[in-house]
Design an enzyme around this catalytic site. Structure first.
Site, mmCIF file in Angstrom:
data_model
loop_
_atom_site.group_PDB
_atom_site.id
_atom_site.type_symbol
_atom_site.label_atom_id
_atom_site.label_comp_id
_atom_site.label_asym_id
_atom_site.label_seq_id
_atom_site.Cartn_x
_atom_site.Cartn_y
_atom_site.Cartn_z
ATOM 1 C CE LYS A 34 -4.340 1.071 2.373
ATOM 2 N NZ LYS A 34 -5.042 0.869 3.653
HETATM 3 O O1 G3P Z 1 -8.630 1.711 4.596
HETATM 4 C C1 G3P Z 1 -8.549 3.064 4.954
HETATM 5 C C2 G3P Z 1 -9.434 3.308 6.124
HETATM 6 O O2 G3P Z 1 -8.985 2.563 7.199
HETATM 7 C C3 G3P Z 1 -9.580 4.703 6.572
HETATM 8 O O3 G3P Z 1 -10.701 4.722 7.371
HETATM 9 O O4 G3P Z 1 -12.207 5.546 9.092
HETATM 10 O O5 G3P Z 1 -9.745 6.068 9.210
HETATM 11 O O6 G3P Z 1 -11.177 7.166 7.511
HETATM 12 P P1 G3P Z 1 -10.970 5.947 8.349
#
Ligand code: G3P
Length: 218
Positions: A83
């Protein structure tokens, strides 16, 4: 649409993998910071639990360092997807890793032009973050639609991986928009299971079965 789980929590991954619904896993440095243990050991165990792409994020900042870290991560297991963040350095590193047949998930993609660049660099996956658009008062689902539509014309074989999913509605909308994959936090997987009519219906069926059995014994 394929369902991935978005966590580094091994117990959660094992539980949801046990439902037979998982096609892959995504992690990031923030998710790893929530769990104990060596990151490489966690990636290895995740790859044992789920037979599908497992995203492991680099923290290097230059293309040379990203490539080195990406190659090291990819060597952990065949299922590891490297990633990389959306940036000029990330694009350059992606194009190098792609020539080594190492799959890259380009993360933090917020616009169709960014996704098109990621795809052209050889990324196997692009990750638009739906919830973070909502956080700044924009419509994350509509932004995802832009990216999916733009990618439909791409000559490259890049999958759209909807990330930053916060609710079951996000999952449904990602499917309706045509995302290839949604990566879903464990909490949202549990919410997806629930409906009060399911609970009520199950209770009624159980009660009616017991009533019939009691009558048969009488
Ligand atoms: O895969 C990316 C994700 O984990 C981001 O999520 O909730 O931190 O915006 P969030």
């Amino acid at each position: 649409m394929k369902l991935f789980v978005d966590t580094a929590d091994l117990a959660e991954i094992e539980t949801i993998a046990g439902w037979g619904v998982l096609a892959g896993v995504t992690t990031n440095p923030s998710l790893l910071a929530k769990v104990e243990g060596d990151a490489d050991d966690i990636y290895r165990r995740v790859c044992e639990l789920v037979d599908g792409p497992v995203s492991a994020e680099v923290v290097a900042e230059t293309r040379a360092d990203m490539v080195e870290e990406g190659r090291r991560l990819a060597a952990i297991h065949d299922n590891i997807v490297v990633k990389l963040p959306m940036s000029a350095e990330g694009l350059a590193a992606t194009s190098i890793l792609a020539t080594d047949d190492i799959r890259v998930n380009m993360t933090l993609c917020f616009t169709a032009p960014q996704a098109l660049l990621a795809s052209a660099s050889g990324a196997a996956f692009v990750s638009p973050f739906i919830g973070r658009f909502d956080d700044i008062g924009q419509n994350g689902v509509e932004c995802l639609r832009d990216i999916v539509e733009a990618m439909e014309t791409s000559i490259y074989d890049t999958e759209v991986l909807a990330a930053s999913i916060r609710t079951p509605v996000h999952v449904t909308e990602a499917a309706r928009m045509g995302a290839d994959i949604a990566t879903i936090p464990p909490k949202v997987f549990y919410q997806m299971l629930q409906h009060p009519l399911t609970d009520a219906g199950t209770a009624t069926f159980t009660q009616d079965f017991e009533t019939r059995r009691a009558k048969a014994k009488a």
